[in-house]
Design a protein around this motif. Sequence first.
Motif, PDB file in Angstrom:
ATOM      1  N   LEU A 180      30.067  -4.444  42.276  1.00 51.48           N
ATOM      2  CA  LEU A 180      29.112  -5.619  42.711  1.00 51.48           C
ATOM      3  C   LEU A 180      28.338  -5.985  41.619  1.00 51.48           C
ATOM      4  O   LEU A 180      28.067  -5.348  40.319  1.00 51.48           O
ATOM      5  CB  LEU A 180      28.021  -4.936  43.589  1.00 51.48           C
ATOM      6  N   GLY A 181      28.073  -7.205  41.544  1.00 52.10           N
ATOM      7  CA  GLY A 181      27.242  -7.831  40.171  1.00 52.10           C
ATOM      8  C   GLY A 181      25.912  -7.298  40.183  1.00 52.10           C
ATOM      9  O   GLY A 181      25.371  -6.469  41.009  1.00 52.10           O
ATOM     10  N   PRO A 182      24.949  -7.944  39.366  1.00 54.35           N
ATOM     11  CA  PRO A 182      23.466  -7.459  39.272  1.00 54.35           C
ATOM     12  C   PRO A 182      22.757  -7.400  40.615  1.00 54.35           C
ATOM     13  O   PRO A 182      22.875  -8.270  41.596  1.00 54.35           O
ATOM     14  CB  PRO A 182      23.206  -8.296  38.395  1.00 54.35           C
ATOM     15  N   ASP A 183      21.943  -6.326  40.646  1.00 52.43           N
ATOM     16  CA  ASP A 183      21.241  -6.118  41.870  1.00 52.43           C
ATOM     17  C   ASP A 183      20.271  -7.256  42.214  1.00 52.43           C
ATOM     18  O   ASP A 183      19.860  -7.760  43.343  1.00 52.43           O
ATOM     19  CB  ASP A 183      20.429  -4.957  41.996  1.00 52.43           C
ATOM     20  N   ALA A 184      19.728  -7.909  41.394  1.00 52.95           N
ATOM     21  CA  ALA A 184      19.127  -9.087  41.479  1.00 52.95           C
ATOM     22  C   ALA A 184      19.746 -10.134  41.993  1.00 52.95           C
ATOM     23  O   ALA A 184      18.910 -10.924  42.960  1.00 52.95           O
ATOM     24  CB  ALA A 184      18.388  -9.638  40.022  1.00 52.95           C
ATOM     25  N   LEU A 185      20.913 -10.221  42.118  1.00 53.78           N
ATOM     26  CA  LEU A 185      21.648 -11.415  42.819  1.00 53.78           C
ATOM     27  C   LEU A 185      22.087 -10.935  44.067  1.00 53.78           C
ATOM     28  O   LEU A 185      22.060 -11.466  45.248  1.00 53.78           O
ATOM     29  CB  LEU A 185      22.891 -11.645  41.927  1.00 53.78           C
ATOM     30  N   VAL A 186      22.659  -9.650  44.268  1.00 60.19           N
ATOM     31  CA  VAL A 186      23.495  -9.231  45.369  1.00 60.19           C
ATOM     32  C   VAL A 186      22.344  -8.676  46.353  1.00 60.19           C
ATOM     33  O   VAL A 186      22.502  -8.727  47.664  1.00 60.19           O
ATOM     34  CB  VAL A 186      24.547  -8.054  44.991  1.00 60.19           C
ATOM     35  N   GLY A 187      21.357  -7.987  45.898  1.00 56.87           N
ATOM     36  CA  GLY A 187      20.409  -7.558  46.867  1.00 56.87           C
ATOM     37  C   GLY A 187      19.696  -8.241  47.651  1.00 56.87           C
ATOM     38  O   GLY A 187      19.670  -8.022  49.021  1.00 56.87           O
ATOM     39  N   PRO A 188      19.283  -9.564  47.383  1.00 59.08           N
ATOM     40  CA  PRO A 188      18.818 -10.457  48.331  1.00 59.08           C
ATOM     41  C   PRO A 188      19.829 -10.829  49.334  1.00 59.08           C
ATOM     42  O   PRO A 188      19.327 -11.136  50.606  1.00 59.08           O
ATOM     43  CB  PRO A 188      18.200 -11.695  47.558  1.00 59.08           C
ATOM     44  N   LEU A 189      21.165 -11.037  48.966  1.00 54.74           N
ATOM     45  CA  LEU A 189      21.978 -11.285  49.803  1.00 54.74           C
ATOM     46  C   LEU A 189      22.299 -10.464  50.806  1.00 54.74           C
ATOM     47  O   LEU A 189      22.521 -10.893  52.029  1.00 54.74           O
ATOM     48  CB  LEU A 189      23.275 -11.586  49.065  1.00 54.74           C
ATOM     49  N   PHE A 190      22.399  -9.191  50.620  1.00 59.23           N
ATOM     50  CA  PHE A 190      22.407  -8.012  51.586  1.00 59.23           C
ATOM     51  C   PHE A 190      21.242  -8.033  52.456  1.00 59.23           C
ATOM     52  O   PHE A 190      21.311  -7.827  53.502  1.00 59.23           O
ATOM     53  CB  PHE A 190      22.475  -6.719  50.949  1.00 59.23           C
ATOM     54  N   ALA A 191      19.989  -8.176  51.902  1.00 58.44           N
ATOM     55  CA  ALA A 191      18.645  -8.275  52.670  1.00 58.44           C
ATOM     56  C   ALA A 191      19.005  -9.564  53.720  1.00 58.44           C
ATOM     57  O   ALA A 191      18.643  -9.245  55.179  1.00 58.44           O
ATOM     58  CB  ALA A 191      17.704  -8.684  52.143  1.00 58.44           C
ATOM     59  N   LEU A 192      19.419 -10.569  53.419  1.00 56.27           N
ATOM     60  CA  LEU A 192      19.627 -11.591  54.330  1.00 56.27           C
ATOM     61  C   LEU A 192      20.719 -11.304  55.489  1.00 56.27           C
ATOM     62  O   LEU A 192      20.603 -11.456  56.589  1.00 56.27           O
ATOM     63  CB  LEU A 192      20.191 -12.936  53.690  1.00 56.27           C
ATOM     64  N   ILE A 193      21.947 -10.612  54.847  1.00 53.66           N
ATOM     65  CA  ILE A 193      22.927 -10.096  55.882  1.00 53.66           C
ATOM     66  C   ILE A 193      22.375  -9.220  56.984  1.00 53.66           C
ATOM     67  O   ILE A 193      22.558  -9.306  58.170  1.00 53.66           O
ATOM     68  CB  ILE A 193      23.975  -9.608  55.229  1.00 53.66           C
ATOM     69  N   GLU A 194      21.467  -8.289  56.454  1.00 53.82           N
ATOM     70  CA  GLU A 194      20.750  -7.356  57.497  1.00 53.82           C
ATOM     71  C   GLU A 194      19.930  -7.830  58.366  1.00 53.82           C
ATOM     72  O   GLU A 194      19.788  -7.672  59.624  1.00 53.82           O
ATOM     73  CB  GLU A 194      20.202  -6.270  56.638  1.00 53.82           C
ATOM     74  N   ALA A 195      19.190  -8.886  57.845  1.00 57.25           N
ATOM     75  CA  ALA A 195      18.018  -9.562  58.531  1.00 57.25           C
ATOM     76  C   ALA A 195      18.689 -10.714  59.711  1.00 57.25           C
ATOM     77  O   ALA A 195      18.154 -10.709  60.696  1.00 57.25           O
ATOM     78  CB  ALA A 195      17.295 -10.292  57.917  1.00 57.25           C
ATOM     79  N   SER A 196      20.016 -10.932  59.344  1.00 62.38           N
ATOM     80  CA  SER A 196      20.560 -11.775  60.457  1.00 62.38           C
ATOM     81  C   SER A 196      20.926 -11.222  61.781  1.00 62.38           C
ATOM     82  O   SER A 196      20.883 -11.908  63.016  1.00 62.38           O
ATOM     83  CB  SER A 196      21.996 -12.285  59.905  1.00 62.38           C
ATOM     84  N   GLY A 197      21.040  -9.845  61.771  1.00 65.12           N
ATOM     85  CA  GLY A 197      21.421  -8.979  63.173  1.00 65.12           C
ATOM     86  C   GLY A 197      22.660  -9.392  63.820  1.00 65.12           C
ATOM     87  O   GLY A 197      22.713  -9.398  64.906  1.00 65.12           O
ATOM     88  N   ASP A 198      23.661  -9.663  63.005  1.00 63.44           N
ATOM     89  CA  ASP A 198      24.777 -10.127  63.475  1.00 63.44           C
ATOM     90  C   ASP A 198      25.754  -8.702  63.914  1.00 63.44           C
ATOM     91  O   ASP A 198      26.188  -8.086  62.868  1.00 63.44           O
ATOM     92  CB  ASP A 198      25.754 -10.502  62.228  1.00 63.44           C
ATOM     93  N   ALA A 199      25.594  -8.197  65.152  1.00 65.02           N
ATOM     94  CA  ALA A 199      26.272  -7.118  65.459  1.00 65.02           C
ATOM     95  C   ALA A 199      27.713  -7.085  65.344  1.00 65.02           C
ATOM     96  O   ALA A 199      28.337  -6.007  64.860  1.00 65.02           O
ATOM     97  CB  ALA A 199      25.984  -6.963  67.224  1.00 65.02           C
TER      98      ALA A 199
END
Length: 322
Positions: A73-92
Amino acid sequence: MSVPLPLADLFQAVADSSRLRLLSLLRVMELTVGELAQVLGQSQPRVSRHLKILADAGLVERRKEGSWVFLQLGPDALVGPLFALIEASGDAAAERQFEADRARLTAVRADRAQAAARYFAAHAAEWDQIRSLHVADSEVEAAIREALGDGAIGQLVDVGTGTGRMIELFGNHAERSIGIDRSTEMLRLARVKLEDSGVQAVSLRQGDMYALPLPDGEADVVLLHQVLHYAQSPAAAIAEGARLLRPGGRLLIIDFAPHDREELRETAQHARLGFTDESVLDWLRDVGLDARVVRHLEGGELTVTLWAGVRAGRPEQERKAA
């Protein structure tokens, strides 16, 4: 006319189910293109095209290791918020797919373990022979632990990481650990060992002790554990390790005192039959480090010595706490 927006490019890069699956897998562990293709059930060229898009967006980094290419993965500053968005989506549905992919990683781990076991079996006798000549590994490791102290290590770089034992021991005390070895076979062995150990924030890279693939001032601790006796130019290897140190950073060398076991040149490819304290301390001082002998571990035919060099300045941990 539309104006190019980097944020739009970022979302475009992840606007594909396969690329989201790739990111989810790389969140678990570093993987090769072939391993990713195996898990996704897609061709390597197709997976490579997806990875190029992610790499162009900065979400994935590629690292060549011999004939293999590893992805992380690239820098956490970039990918971290992306994963937070994915988790917040609640896409089962997406989470079920990610979980299925993670389950298929067991086959990748099994393949790696089998390759590592074959390599270890082929070299175990050689390693056991050398261990029999000096004090127990547990005594050496206890001395290293004492030399490093109980505090946080910060950024740890293990040069000539071998099986990854130093990172296994001290990686959980570091913010991040980087293991570097010239041998792709040893790196594969280390990956299996460290995956099983549960150490977090580890990156393993192929590289030469004379040209480490890291920028200046990257490390708080650099280890040269049983590496220097392979060096044709020990002073150059020490200088390269010292280059990585931040102010207050430490270079710890663990190797043999002078000995006369000439056969190790042939049986184990040792270029040097140990080192005097005077030589190592001079090399450390020549690259601007405060140098000292930490300890001599006698017992057996070979004496193991620990030497330390410290870069002048205030350690980063102290600066952060101030």
